[in-house]
Design an enzyme around this catalytic site. Structure first.
Site, PDB file in Angstrom:
ATOM      1  N   ARG A   5       0.832  -1.210   0.000  1.00 19.75           N
ATOM      2  CA  ARG A   5       0.000   0.000   0.000  1.00 19.75           C
ATOM      3  C   ARG A   5       0.866   1.260   0.000  1.00 19.75           C
ATOM      4  NH1 ARG A   5      -3.221   2.784   4.422  1.00 19.75           N
ATOM      5  NH2 ARG A   5      -4.820   3.946   3.310  1.00 19.75           N
ATOM      6  N   HIS A  53       0.766   4.430  -2.790  1.00 18.36           N
ATOM      7  CA  HIS A  53       0.564   5.832  -2.406  1.00 18.36           C
ATOM      8  C   HIS A  53       1.764   6.696  -2.778  1.00 18.36           C
ATOM      9  CE1 HIS A  53      -3.184   5.982   0.239  1.00 18.36           C
ATOM     10  NE2 HIS A  53      -3.152   4.756  -0.256  1.00 18.36           N
ATOM     11  N   ASN A  66      -3.208   9.598   3.910  1.00 11.58           N
ATOM     12  CA  ASN A  66      -1.990   8.838   4.191  1.00 11.58           C
ATOM     13  C   ASN A  66      -1.782   8.579   5.679  1.00 11.58           C
ATOM     14  OD1 ASN A  66      -1.203   8.599   1.505  1.00 11.58           O
ATOM     15  ND2 ASN A  66      -0.096  10.544   1.520  1.00 11.58           N
ATOM     16  N   HIS A  98      -5.369  -6.019  -3.085  1.00  7.97           N
ATOM     17  CA  HIS A  98      -6.307  -6.090  -1.959  1.00  7.97           C
ATOM     18  C   HIS A  98      -6.485  -7.520  -1.448  1.00  7.97           C
ATOM     19  CE1 HIS A  98      -8.378  -2.061  -3.201  1.00  7.97           C
ATOM     20  NE2 HIS A  98      -7.256  -1.873  -2.527  1.00  7.97           N
TER      21      HIS A  98
END
Length: 340
Positions: free
Chosen positions: A76, A80, A105, A203
């Site tokens: 993840r 980002h 974040n 995911h």
């Protein structure tokens, strides 16, 4: 004749100029310059830090053994980073107004793993390996340690100096996005509709806070479940309401993205989509649109196909907006730019 002797060979005076030029070119081919490549390469650290990838991998392995949620956090963190300023470790920079200060974040994790790898590399190869490469390699290794494919990615990224909170929201995917909204962001990064389906497979590991999906359902005044999103399985929604009561905001509560095999990087994510148990609206959108449905079905029925495509899409992801040569720096600390 050895390379050194060959390069030192002296031509006759009659052909001295021409032969000198020839041998200069030949010597350069034997001994290429040590400066950074203008693009990423699979042997970027061969001459400067040959054990770089091994040191990152060992750090990720140790951290994952202690905390099995680390792989999901590292993956993840990479997303980002790459979607905002490109894969340049800008998400790691701390300070007022940086990307980290944006609420989107706030729940990111895995920073300690990157910092640990950087400390080791600075001991053995000071000022050589970028935080951007460490993050890309760590996310790559995280997938492998979670049971996913072992793939190769090129290195040579440099660290960016810009990190602005204002750049976060326009560039990252919100969990409530429609497929069209996702496609707009992905296309701007050079990624395709297939890449959306494939990279959403991240995911299959990781967790989410209630606030990222509890707008998909609610309870009425009698405590009965009222679905807002009809694409969500009702029984699964009822389970989620027990974990995340409607309207509750509790950052301490997390739910596994994949309720079946939450710690394994497998194709189970696509199977739960077929059961209408995708945690996010952006997950369900993949099954409900004809542009992506067939790829979801393919990956649900064939894990090898998912792994093969993952190698391609992940490589594209880690190549978004990379900085090379003089475009960035090699940070001494991943949380601070060198000029601070």
């Amino acid at each position: 004749m050895g390379k050194t002797e060959f390069c030192a060979y002296k031509a006759s005076s009659h052909h001295k100029v021409l032969m000198l030029l020839f041998f200069v070119i030949l010597c350069l081919s034997f001994f290429p310059p040590l400066s950074s490549s203008s693009s990423l390469s699979f042997d970027f650290y061969t001459g400067t830090c040959p054990a770089a990838e091994m040191m990152v991998k060992d750090t990720v392995r140790s951290a994952s053994d202690l905390d099995p949620t680390i792989p999901g956090k590292l993956l993840r963190l990479l997303f980002h980073d790459c979607f905002v300023e490109g894969c340049d470790a800008s998400v790691l920079l701390q300070g007022n107004g940086t990307e980290l200060s944006d609420p989107a974040n706030k729940s990111l994790g895995g920073f300690s793993v990157i910092d640990a790898a950087k400390r080791v590399l600075e001991i053995f190869c000071p000022e050589t390996v970028s935080c951007a490469d460490i993050l890309a390699l760590a996310a790559r290794d995280a997938v492998e340690f979670a049971g996913g494919p072992n793939i190769q990615i090129p290195t040579g990224r440099r660290d960016g100096r810009i990190s602005l909170a204002a750049n976060v929201r326009p560039n990252i995917i919100d969990t409530s996005f429609t497929l069209d909204e996702m496609a707009k962001v992905f296309t701007a990064k050079g990624l395709s509709m297939d890449d959306i389906v494939t990279l959403s497979g991240a995911h299959t590991i990781g967790t989410a806070h209630c606030s990222s999906f509890n707008d998909r359902f609610k309870l009425d005044s009698n405590g009965n479940l009222t679905l807002i999103d009809s694409s969500l399985d009702r029984q699964y929604a009822a389970h989620l309401t027990k974990m995340c009561p409607s309207g509750a905001i509790d950052d301490s509560v997390t739910v596994s993205n994949d309720p079946s095999t939450p710690l394994l990087f497998d194709n189970q994510y696509y199977r739960i989509l077929l059961e209408h148990k995708g945690l996010f609206q952006s997950d369900s959108a993949l099954l409900n649109d004809e542009r992506t449905r067939n790829r979801v079905l393919e990956f649900a029925n064939n894990q090898d196909s998912f792994y093969e495509r993952w190698a391609v899409s992940f490589s594209k992801l880690t190549g978004i907006g990379v900085k090379t040569d003089d475009e960035g720096e090699i940070r001494q600390s991943c949380s601070l730019s060198n000029n601070r």
